[in-house]
Write an enzyme that holds these catalytic residues in place. Structure first.
Site, PDB file in Angstrom:
ATOM      1  N   CYS A  20       0.877  -1.183   0.000  1.00 18.15           N
ATOM      2  CA  CYS A  20       0.000   0.000   0.000  1.00 18.15           C
ATOM      3  C   CYS A  20       0.907   1.223   0.000  1.00 18.15           C
ATOM      4  CB  CYS A  20      -0.927  -0.006   1.209  1.00 18.15           C
ATOM      5  SG  CYS A  20      -2.080  -1.401   1.259  1.00 18.15           S
ATOM      6  N   GLY A  33       1.098   4.252  -1.555  1.00 15.74           N
ATOM      7  CA  GLY A  33       0.794   5.684  -1.615  1.00 15.74           C
ATOM      8  C   GLY A  33       0.767   6.315  -0.229  1.00 15.74           C
ATOM      9  N   PRO A  34       1.169   7.592  -0.143  1.00 20.23           N
ATOM     10  CA  PRO A  34       1.589   8.501  -1.222  1.00 20.23           C
ATOM     11  C   PRO A  34       3.066   8.418  -1.585  1.00 20.23           C
ATOM     12  CG  PRO A  34       1.428   9.731   0.819  1.00 20.23           C
ATOM     13  CD  PRO A  34       0.990   8.327   1.143  1.00 20.23           C
ATOM     14  N   LYS A  91       7.306   6.286   2.499  1.00 18.52           N
ATOM     15  CA  LYS A  91       8.007   5.081   2.952  1.00 18.52           C
ATOM     16  C   LYS A  91       8.623   4.350   1.771  1.00 18.52           C
ATOM     17  CE  LYS A  91       4.871   4.455   6.879  1.00 18.52           C
ATOM     18  NZ  LYS A  91       3.857   5.458   6.464  1.00 18.52           N
ATOM     19  N   ASP A 138       1.720  -1.288   5.133  1.00 16.60           N
ATOM     20  CA  ASP A 138       1.324  -0.112   5.904  1.00 16.60           C
ATOM     21  C   ASP A 138      -0.142   0.110   5.575  1.00 16.60           C
ATOM     22  OD1 ASP A 138       1.234   2.269   7.340  1.00 16.60           O
ATOM     23  OD2 ASP A 138       2.070   3.454   5.701  1.00 16.60           O
ATOM     24  N   CYS A 196      -0.957   3.570  11.126  1.00 15.48           N
ATOM     25  CA  CYS A 196      -0.822   4.872  11.783  1.00 15.48           C
ATOM     26  C   CYS A 196      -2.013   5.059  12.718  1.00 15.48           C
ATOM     27  CB  CYS A 196      -0.757   5.985  10.739  1.00 15.48           C
ATOM     28  SG  CYS A 196      -0.328   7.586  11.453  1.00 15.48           S
TER      29      CYS A 196
END
Length: 484
Positions: A296, A298-299, A302, A367, A420
């Site tokens: 995953c 985007g954006p 990382k 993530d 997050c």
């Protein structure tokens, strides 16, 4: 609470209308000309409310449109972001000053009332200036009648300071602990409940007030030096305590003035996000170490750091992203960072059905999309947008994504699951479900690969949970999984 002092066109300058809404000598020019600072802040609130904009993304465009910089830009930033952060507190106070439900107040007027209340209770703006400029703004953007209403309400608000108002609208009540915290710290009640449960999951529920208070402090800008492209020593600011690649700029630091950032050799990235990339890159693997995937991506922050780390070892990263605009951001971040040497490509795909063979990837980062309740310092509007229904939908997605990540990682490889968010449904419960559903998958200890990060034990053994109030990072959750 305090904020930057208003600049030349702020509350103490020519935008003040300093003789009150009806005083003699008031300029006949419209507020757009006289007070672009507050007009810009009002525009930010409208974009966040109407267009689902993000405060930190809307601000630069609005500041450029109104040609604001320096102290004026700082004032707009504090006024808009501070108002959104403290919206729950201010709405409780405004409700005590208005004889009808807030939902019946015109949205544009309510935006202005919140701005005025923040100036009165959260910034160092004189009361007469906070009231008169807000009244002028409403007169120009809504109507003279609405301006009179605004004047009356803000005069009531100005009768007390924030401490005095909280004593009235949120008295300490042992029978409604959550409600008290929700108003005092300006978080929805359900969010307070989930964050307290998350802290309880690591044996620290009594810290919830500290966490909520930290969510209401604007974070300092953190930079990352991309390995092989930049050295941390060439970045301004203090070295980050846990990431070997970061620095923290002082108040007012402008990343756009840093050559390495302009050149794409460094970027802006929270230290917690840097540690996610570091943890995956430093986790030991058995045998081959060539194929890395960010499921995953985007954006792209990382992914850019991982691509640079992969390039140093002769490995390559593939970034996978569902949404077209975010996939383009990943590719742009890689190009800008010149980290494309470590980026094999960006695949626009649904990672619940990832286009990778079973047992084929050496390192996998998931993530996962989440509520973002660990990043409320940077995304203050998220607390007002997310709902319990969103949480339930996201948990289902997280479980599906993690099952796919487990499928593609090879035995002996490393899979890092991160969110997050510290919310237990999104962290411990998702990981526990994956362990229960998939024989041969186990939880490894991620803590040694991060070095000395104190007070960061997660809700499951070997996991890490970062916190704004402990580590000055976003509340990132990290779990390292292995497949036998």
């Amino acid at each position: 609470m305090s904020g930057p002092r208003p600049g030349r066109r702020g509350a103490g300058g020519r935008g003040a209308g300093g003789r009150g809404a009806g005083g003699r000598g008031r300029s006949t020019r419209p507020p757009r000309d006289r007070d672009p600072v507050r007009l810009a802040a009002l525009s930010v609130l409208r974009a966040v409310r109407v267009e689902d904009g993000y405060t930190n993304l809307v601000l630069p465009a609005v500041l450029a449109q109104h040609e604001l910089s320096g102290r004026d830009a700082a004032f707009v930033t504090e006024l808009a972001a501070g108002t959104i952060r403290r919206q729950g507190t201010y709405d409780a106070i405004l409700a005590a000053c208005i004889d009808r439900p807030l939902r019946k107040v015109e949205s544009k007027v309510l935006d202005a009332l919140r701005l005025g209340t923040h100036q009165l209770l959260g910034m160092r703006v004189p009361a007469h200036a906070a009231i008169s400029t807000t009244v002028d703004l409403v007169r120009a953007k809504v109507s003279p009648g609405a301006a009179g209403f605004t004047n009356a309400v803000l005069r009531k608000v100005s009768a007390r300071d924030l401490t005095g108002w909280l004593a009235e609208v949120a008295p300490e009540d042992a029978t409604d602990h959550l409600g008290h915290l929700a108003v005092v710290h300006s978080h929805p009640r359900w969010v307070v409940e989930r964050l307290e449960q998350a802290l309880d999951g690591v044996g620290a529920a009594e810290e919830v007030g500290d966490l909520l208070a930290a969510d209401n402090r604007a974070p300092r800008v953190t930079l990352v030096a991309r390995p092989g492209l930049a050295e941390r020593d060439e970045l301004p600011g203090e070295p980050t305590p846990y990431s070997p690649f970061g620095t923290v700029l002082g108040t007012g630091g402008d990343p756009g003035a840093v050559p390495a950032v302009v050149q794409g050799r460094a970027g802006v990235q929270d230290e917690g996000s840097q540690l996610v990339a570091v943890a995956l890159a430093q986790a030991p693997v058995d045998g081959r170490d060539e194929r890395w995937v960010d499921l995953c991506a985007g954006p792209g922050g990382k992914a850019a750091l991982l691509a640079a780390l992969a390039a140093e070892r002769g490995a390559h990263l593939v970034g996978a992203e569902l949404h077209d605009h975010r996939a383009k951001l990943v590719a742009r971040a890689a190009r800008a960072s010149k980290g494309a040497v470590g980026l094999a490509g960006v695949v626009q795909t649904d990672s619940t059905h990832a286009p990778f063979a079973d047992d084929s990837i050496d390192r996998v980062l998931l993530d996962a999309p989440c509520t973002g309740l660990g990043a409320l310092r940077r995304r203050p509007e998220a607390r007002w947008r997310r709902t319990v229904a969103d949480l339930e939908d996201l948990v289902a997605l997280q479980r599906a994504l993690l099952a796919e990540a487990v499928r593609v990682v090879r035995p002996g490889g490393a899979l890092l699951y991160a969110t997050c968010s510290p919310v237990l449904e999104e962290t411990a419960q998702v990981v526990s479900a994956a362990l229960a559903d998939t024989p041969g998958v186990r939880l490894d200890d991620v803590r040694p690969v991060l070095g000395e990060v104190p007070d960061a034990d997660g809700p499951l053994p070997g996991t890490v949970q970062l916190w704004p109030h402990r580590h000055s990072t976003d509340a990132m959750f990290l779990a390292l999984l292995r497949k036998d």
